[in-house]
Design an enzyme around this catalytic site. Sequence first.
Site, PDB file in Angstrom:
ATOM      1  CB  CYS A 118     -20.731  10.156   2.872  1.00  0.00           C
ATOM      2  SG  CYS A 118     -19.480  11.257   2.196  1.00  0.00           S
ATOM      3  CB  CYS A 158     -16.162  13.241   5.255  1.00  0.00           C
ATOM      4  SG  CYS A 158     -16.564  13.338   3.482  1.00  0.00           S
ATOM      5  CB  ALA A 171      13.047  -8.700  -3.357  1.00  0.00           C
ATOM      6  CB  VAL A 202      -0.843   0.074   1.183  1.00  0.00           C
ATOM      7  CG1 VAL A 202      -1.970  -0.883   1.290  1.00  0.00           C
ATOM      8  CG2 VAL A 202      -0.103  -0.019   2.470  1.00  0.00           C
ATOM      9  CG  HIS A 204      -4.069  -6.211   0.435  1.00  0.00           C
ATOM     10  ND1 HIS A 204      -2.861  -6.949   0.944  1.00  0.00           N
ATOM     11  CD2 HIS A 204      -5.047  -7.132   0.135  1.00  0.00           C
ATOM     12  CE1 HIS A 204      -3.390  -8.147   0.871  1.00  0.00           C
ATOM     13  NE2 HIS A 204      -4.362  -8.352   0.214  1.00  0.00           N
TER      14      HIS A 204
HETATM   15  C1  BJW Z   1      12.027  -9.904   1.959  1.00  0.00           C
HETATM   16  C2  BJW Z   1      12.906  -9.198   2.397  1.00  0.00           C
HETATM   17  C3  BJW Z   1      13.548  -9.001   1.373  1.00  0.00           C
HETATM   18  C4  BJW Z   1      11.675  -9.470   4.005  1.00  0.00           C
HETATM   19  N1  BJW Z   1      13.559  -9.334   0.296  1.00  0.00           N
HETATM   20  N2  BJW Z   1      12.045 -10.749   0.968  1.00  0.00           N
HETATM   21  C5  BJW Z   1      -8.497 -18.508   3.300  1.00  0.00           C
HETATM   22  C6  BJW Z   1      -8.108 -19.305   4.206  1.00  0.00           C
HETATM   23  C7  BJW Z   1      -7.920 -18.828   5.297  1.00  0.00           C
HETATM   24  C8  BJW Z   1      -8.143 -17.392   5.676  1.00  0.00           C
HETATM   25  C9  BJW Z   1      -8.788 -16.732   4.774  1.00  0.00           C
HETATM   26  C10 BJW Z   1      -9.120 -17.198   3.369  1.00  0.00           C
HETATM   27  N3  BJW Z   1      -9.587 -16.265   2.491  1.00  0.00           N
HETATM   28  C11 BJW Z   1      -9.891 -15.243   3.304  1.00  0.00           C
HETATM   29  C12 BJW Z   1      -9.198 -15.363   4.766  1.00  0.00           C
HETATM   30  C13 BJW Z   1      -9.203 -14.389   5.569  1.00  0.00           C
HETATM   31  C14 BJW Z   1      -8.217 -13.539   5.751  1.00  0.00           C
HETATM   32  C15 BJW Z   1      -7.037 -13.879   5.664  1.00  0.00           C
HETATM   33  O1  BJW Z   1      -6.170 -14.109   4.782  1.00  0.00           O
HETATM   34  N4  BJW Z   1      -6.431 -14.281   6.800  1.00  0.00           N
HETATM   35  C16 BJW Z   1      -5.137 -15.176   6.929  1.00  0.00           C
HETATM   36  C17 BJW Z   1      -4.329 -14.206   8.089  1.00  0.00           C
HETATM   37  C18 BJW Z   1      -5.450 -16.303   7.491  1.00  0.00           C
HETATM   38  N5  BJW Z   1      -8.336 -12.509   4.539  1.00  0.00           N
HETATM   39  C19 BJW Z   1      -9.039 -11.403   4.640  1.00  0.00           C
HETATM   40  O2  BJW Z   1      -9.626 -11.052   5.607  1.00  0.00           O
HETATM   41  C20 BJW Z   1      -8.994 -10.644   3.125  1.00  0.00           C
HETATM   42  N6  BJW Z   1     -10.539 -10.401   2.915  1.00  0.00           N
HETATM   43  C21 BJW Z   1     -11.315 -11.337   2.402  1.00  0.00           C
HETATM   44  O3  BJW Z   1     -11.022 -12.420   2.009  1.00  0.00           O
HETATM   45  O4  BJW Z   1     -12.684 -11.035   2.250  1.00  0.00           O
HETATM   46  C22 BJW Z   1     -13.567 -11.814   1.806  1.00  0.00           C
HETATM   47  C23 BJW Z   1     -14.833 -10.941   1.542  1.00  0.00           C
HETATM   48  C24 BJW Z   1     -15.495 -11.197   0.563  1.00  0.00           C
HETATM   49  C25 BJW Z   1     -16.751 -10.528   0.188  1.00  0.00           C
HETATM   50  C26 BJW Z   1     -17.111  -9.581   1.174  1.00  0.00           C
HETATM   51  C27 BJW Z   1     -16.495  -9.199   2.320  1.00  0.00           C
HETATM   52  C28 BJW Z   1     -15.225 -10.138   2.486  1.00  0.00           C
HETATM   53  C29 BJW Z   1      -8.525  -9.263   3.429  1.00  0.00           C
HETATM   54  C30 BJW Z   1      -6.967  -9.387   3.541  1.00  0.00           C
HETATM   55  C31 BJW Z   1      -6.461  -7.848   3.665  1.00  0.00           C
HETATM   56  C32 BJW Z   1      -5.018  -7.910   4.403  1.00  0.00           C
HETATM   57  N7  BJW Z   1      -4.822  -6.734   4.742  1.00  0.00           N
HETATM   58  C33 BJW Z   1      -3.514  -6.405   5.228  1.00  0.00           C
HETATM   59  C34 BJW Z   1      -3.283  -4.862   5.620  1.00  0.00           C
HETATM   60  C35 BJW Z   1      -3.427  -3.930   4.706  1.00  0.00           C
HETATM   61  C36 BJW Z   1      -3.268  -2.288   5.220  1.00  0.00           C
HETATM   62  C37 BJW Z   1      -2.065  -2.200   5.754  1.00  0.00           C
HETATM   63  O5  BJW Z   1      -1.014  -2.216   5.112  1.00  0.00           O
HETATM   64  O6  BJW Z   1      -1.983  -1.792   7.057  1.00  0.00           O
HETATM   65  O7  BJW Z   1      -2.403  -6.470   3.846  1.00  0.00           O
HETATM   66  S1  BJW Z   1      -2.586  -7.468   6.094  1.00  0.00           S
HETATM   67  C38 BJW Z   1      -1.080  -7.559   5.858  1.00  0.00           C
HETATM   68  O8  BJW Z   1      -0.810  -8.735   5.002  1.00  0.00           O
HETATM   69  C39 BJW Z   1      -1.045  -6.493   4.560  1.00  0.00           C
HETATM   70  C40 BJW Z   1      -0.394  -7.290   3.643  1.00  0.00           C
HETATM   71  O9  BJW Z   1      -0.542  -6.737   2.109  1.00  0.00           O
HETATM   72  C41 BJW Z   1      -0.590  -8.728   3.648  1.00  0.00           C
HETATM   73  C42 BJW Z   1       0.450  -9.691   3.207  1.00  0.00           C
HETATM   74  O10 BJW Z   1       1.496  -9.645   3.941  1.00  0.00           O
HETATM   75  P1  BJW Z   1       2.908  -9.605   3.071  1.00  0.00           P
HETATM   76  O11 BJW Z   1       3.083  -8.571   2.102  1.00  0.00           O
HETATM   77  O12 BJW Z   1       3.007 -11.117   2.505  1.00  0.00           O
HETATM   78  O13 BJW Z   1       3.912  -9.278   4.049  1.00  0.00           O
HETATM   79  P2  BJW Z   1       4.747 -10.230   5.290  1.00  0.00           P
HETATM   80  O14 BJW Z   1       5.399  -9.258   6.309  1.00  0.00           O
HETATM   81  O15 BJW Z   1       3.719 -11.171   5.901  1.00  0.00           O
HETATM   82  O16 BJW Z   1       5.706 -10.869   4.415  1.00  0.00           O
HETATM   83  C43 BJW Z   1       6.941 -10.388   4.088  1.00  0.00           C
HETATM   84  C44 BJW Z   1       7.637 -11.219   3.381  1.00  0.00           C
HETATM   85  O17 BJW Z   1       8.905 -10.685   2.838  1.00  0.00           O
HETATM   86  C45 BJW Z   1       8.323 -12.616   4.302  1.00  0.00           C
HETATM   87  O18 BJW Z   1       8.130 -13.636   3.744  1.00  0.00           O
HETATM   88  C46 BJW Z   1       9.943 -12.276   4.620  1.00  0.00           C
HETATM   89  O19 BJW Z   1      10.714 -13.208   4.602  1.00  0.00           O
HETATM   90  C47 BJW Z   1       9.944 -11.509   3.436  1.00  0.00           C
HETATM   91  N8  BJW Z   1      11.287 -10.491   3.149  1.00  0.00           N
HETATM   92  N9  BJW Z   1      12.580  -8.780   3.701  1.00  0.00           N
HETATM   93  C48 BJW Z   1      12.874 -10.426  -0.048  1.00  0.00           C
HETATM   94  N10 BJW Z   1      14.512  -7.594   1.750  1.00  0.00           N
END
Ligand code: BJW
Length: 342
Positions: free
Chosen positions: A168, A205, A307, A137, A155
């Site tokens: 709104c 807002c 990366a 983001v 996201h």
């Molecule tokens: C390096 C490095 C370097 C470090 N070089 N690498 C199916 C199964 C189970 C659960 C669910 C499912 N489907 C849905 C769910 C529920 C839920 C979910 O997934 N829960 C899990 C925790 C189990 N999902 C949701 O709720 C989603 N919504 C949804 O499904 O809605 C359904 C719906 C339908 C219709 C109507 C209503 C609802 C929404 C998910 C939203 C996630 N939001 C966040 C916050 C965003 C805002 C913010 O930034 O604050 O998104 S959470 C956070 O995690 C953020 C990220 O985008 C997301 C992913 O994280 P990411 O990017 O992978 O980061 P990390 O820290 O986890 O990993 C970093 C990696 O980099 C690591 O591996 C390091 O090793 C590596 N690394 N340095 C290369 N230099």
Amino acid sequence: MTVDHPVSRSAVPYQFDNHVFPTPSTQLETLTPSAAANLASFQAYLRSSKRILALVGAGLSASSGLPTFRGTGGLWRNYDAMELATPEAFSNDPSLVWQFYSARRAAALQAMPNKAHYALAELAKRMPDFLTLTQNVDGLSTRANHPPNQLLHLHGSLFSLKCTSFYCDFQEDNHFTHPLTPELAIASEISAPYAHIPLSGLPHCPKCHTGLLRPGVVWFGEALPWRAVKAADDFISAGKVDLILVIGTSGTVYPAAGYVDRIRMQGGKVAVFNIDIDDSEGEDDFPEMEPERSYANRTKWTFEGDAAEWVPVALEPIIGPIEVQEGSDGERFNLAVGRSDD
Ligand code: BJW
């Protein structure tokens, strides 16, 4: 700074100083024979690939100085991500959640895109059938001039604002003012201490003048933007995706993480770029074969390390060398792309 606050029992918010630092660039100068064979095998497949998808996460921006969410150097080291990235947390304590996002807006504005952002942008310019799905983001891919029609923000964005009033429909994108209110100036640094801000000091807002604004990001339990999901589905349905690049993501959050399996099920191959490859990810598909045959038949490649170092090297046969130089205004430019379009 430890903060005692009702929303969190284990809270140490705003303690984001444990970044994952990039591994030294020398890592690529000392490739072992098997690492070189792995790279060559990937690059041979890359050259033959017609349709490519990238799924990127917080690790892509780690070497730009932005903390990741989970694992070593995780954003919420002593804090559960679920506690702040939910509609419930915002509703319970908008002051806490707004300060958290205000600090992240400030950090993202100060950060610069790194070589991996530029490399992906360059790949997009050279391959019309390359699409990046970003979970980030922070806006850094856009600032690296990634073509917007080849970049889907799953996201949302720190720089979008939405009215929370049911009545709104106000939404504004690309709002880069910081701080959003004078009171939020206290959350301009990633390690700023927490101090309660009354509702009147939080962003409201400009359209209905009553609703509280919220960041235009996707919280847990919320639907992803349907346009982005539809565009991703359309791309996947339009033909076999030969390769998915999985860059800097833990692959723990759905539905984003599900794209990797979808591509594999179509017969597409996977390349993982991560600073921390676990043993199962690093497994050779054909461990019993001699190395040459094994590499030729791979369905998965892993590149362990920063990366920002690996992605430009791995993509070099298509994009040429990436060199980033800083302009006089502090903005960076991808100046030298050596490969011609012949
Ligand atoms: C390096 C490095 C370097 C470090 N070089 N690498 C199916 C199964 C189970 C659960 C669910 C499912 N489907 C849905 C769910 C529920 C839920 C979910 O997934 N829960 C899990 C925790 C189990 N999902 C949701 O709720 C989603 N919504 C949804 O499904 O809605 C359904 C719906 C339908 C219709 C109507 C209503 C609802 C929404 C998910 C939203 C996630 N939001 C966040 C916050 C965003 C805002 C913010 O930034 O604050 O998104 S959470 C956070 O995690 C953020 C990220 O985008 C997301 C992913 O994280 P990411 O990017 O992978 O980061 P990390 O820290 O986890 O990993 C970093 C990696 O980099 C690591 O591996 C390091 O090793 C590596 N690394 N340095 C290369 N230099």
